[in-house]
Design a protein around this motif. Sequence first.
Motif, PDB file in Angstrom:
ATOM      1  N   MET A  30       0.851  -1.188   0.000  1.00 29.38           N
ATOM      2  CA  MET A  30       0.000   0.000   0.000  1.00 29.38           C
ATOM      3  C   MET A  30       0.882   1.231   0.000  1.00 29.38           C
ATOM      4  O   MET A  30       1.942   1.243   0.615  1.00 29.38           O
ATOM      5  CB  MET A  30      -0.894   0.031   1.254  1.00 29.38           C
ATOM      6  N   THR A  31       0.434   2.266  -0.709  1.00 34.62           N
ATOM      7  CA  THR A  31       1.088   3.566  -0.643  1.00 34.62           C
ATOM      8  C   THR A  31       0.000   4.628  -0.466  1.00 34.62           C
ATOM      9  O   THR A  31      -1.131   4.440  -0.907  1.00 34.62           O
ATOM     10  CB  THR A  31       1.893   3.890  -1.921  1.00 34.62           C
ATOM     11  N   PHE A  32       0.359   5.713   0.194  1.00 34.36           N
ATOM     12  CA  PHE A  32      -0.595   6.797   0.438  1.00 34.36           C
ATOM     13  C   PHE A  32      -0.004   8.110  -0.040  1.00 34.36           C
ATOM     14  O   PHE A  32       1.138   8.430   0.276  1.00 34.36           O
ATOM     15  CB  PHE A  32      -0.925   6.903   1.935  1.00 34.36           C
ATOM     16  N   GLY A  33      -0.804   8.848  -0.803  1.00 32.19           N
ATOM     17  CA  GLY A  33      -0.420  10.170  -1.259  1.00 32.19           C
ATOM     18  C   GLY A  33      -1.416  11.187  -0.738  1.00 32.19           C
ATOM     19  O   GLY A  33      -2.243  10.889   0.123  1.00 32.19           O
ATOM     20  N   THR A  34      -1.358  12.390  -1.271  1.00 28.86           N
ATOM     21  CA  THR A  34      -2.228  13.465  -0.823  1.00 28.86           C
ATOM     22  C   THR A  34      -3.694  13.152  -1.068  1.00 28.86           C
ATOM     23  O   THR A  34      -4.534  13.356  -0.205  1.00 28.86           O
ATOM     24  CB  THR A  34      -1.853  14.780  -1.532  1.00 28.86           C
ATOM     25  N   PHE A  35      -4.035  12.650  -2.246  1.00 29.09           N
ATOM     26  CA  PHE A  35      -5.432  12.406  -2.585  1.00 29.09           C
ATOM     27  C   PHE A  35      -5.730  10.980  -3.025  1.00 29.09           C
ATOM     28  O   PHE A  35      -6.851  10.688  -3.413  1.00 29.09           O
ATOM     29  CB  PHE A  35      -5.888  13.367  -3.689  1.00 29.09           C
ATOM     30  N   TRP A  55      -1.811  -1.683  -9.792  1.00 30.09           N
ATOM     31  CA  TRP A  55      -2.373  -1.234  -8.524  1.00 30.09           C
ATOM     32  C   TRP A  55      -3.883  -1.087  -8.658  1.00 30.09           C
ATOM     33  O   TRP A  55      -4.401  -0.912  -9.761  1.00 30.09           O
ATOM     34  CB  TRP A  55      -1.841   0.148  -8.129  1.00 30.09           C
ATOM     35  N   TYR A  56      -4.561  -1.069  -7.515  1.00 31.18           N
ATOM     36  CA  TYR A  56      -5.916  -0.539  -7.410  1.00 31.18           C
ATOM     37  C   TYR A  56      -5.759   0.820  -6.748  1.00 31.18           C
ATOM     38  O   TYR A  56      -4.874   1.001  -5.908  1.00 31.18           O
ATOM     39  CB  TYR A  56      -6.811  -1.420  -6.530  1.00 31.18           C
ATOM     40  N   VAL A  57      -6.612   1.791  -7.087  1.00 26.25           N
ATOM     41  CA  VAL A  57      -6.477   3.140  -6.547  1.00 26.25           C
ATOM     42  C   VAL A  57      -7.760   3.550  -5.835  1.00 26.25           C
ATOM     43  O   VAL A  57      -8.864   3.329  -6.327  1.00 26.25           O
ATOM     44  CB  VAL A  57      -6.139   4.149  -7.673  1.00 26.25           C
ATOM     45  N   LEU A  58      -7.587   4.161  -4.661  1.00 23.40           N
ATOM     46  CA  LEU A  58      -8.697   4.700  -3.881  1.00 23.40           C
ATOM     47  C   LEU A  58      -8.551   6.211  -3.822  1.00 23.40           C
ATOM     48  O   LEU A  58      -7.494   6.716  -3.404  1.00 23.40           O
ATOM     49  CB  LEU A  58      -8.683   4.118  -2.466  1.00 23.40           C
ATOM     50  N   ASP A  59      -9.566   6.939  -4.238  1.00 20.91           N
ATOM     51  CA  ASP A  59      -9.576   8.403  -4.164  1.00 20.91           C
ATOM     52  C   ASP A  59      -9.886   8.772  -2.713  1.00 20.91           C
ATOM     53  O   ASP A  59     -11.010   8.626  -2.254  1.00 20.91           O
ATOM     54  CB  ASP A  59     -10.628   8.972  -5.114  1.00 20.91           C
ATOM     55  N   THR A  60      -8.900   9.239  -1.980  1.00 23.52           N
ATOM     56  CA  THR A  60      -9.078   9.528  -0.554  1.00 23.52           C
ATOM     57  C   THR A  60      -9.746  10.865  -0.288  1.00 23.52           C
ATOM     58  O   THR A  60      -9.996  11.204   0.866  1.00 23.52           O
ATOM     59  CB  THR A  60      -7.724   9.472   0.194  1.00 23.52           C
TER      60      THR A  60
END
Length: 109
Positions: A30-35, A55-60
């Motif tokens: 897992m990686t976390f960015g700003t959004f 990857w799968y991406v989640l819009d945070t």
Amino acid sequence: MKYLILIFIIVFSAISSAESYSSPGEITNMTFGTFIARVKTNTINAAEECSSSAWYVLDTSVDGANYMVSALLAAKASKQKVFFQLTGCHLTYPKITHVYLCENSQCTN
């Protein structure tokens, strides 16, 4: 009038996205960015309309994303299998819209 209907159909089909589901699997990275948060599982698979399956991406930035991030972190820590509802793409990656924590009846593989 025919042309107006044709244009409407073309625009609507370009905007709409089909939803699909990932295969159940354990989170491997897992990686976390700003959004966004990026998630890999040991059973990652591509969605039809997205060109990458890295990857799968989640819009945070969307409402409720904090609950999904918490569920992902708990699943990663406990090595619990998860699967995702995927709708559309973020850049080239399948976009996560729901996170499911597996129960035995849902995750037999």
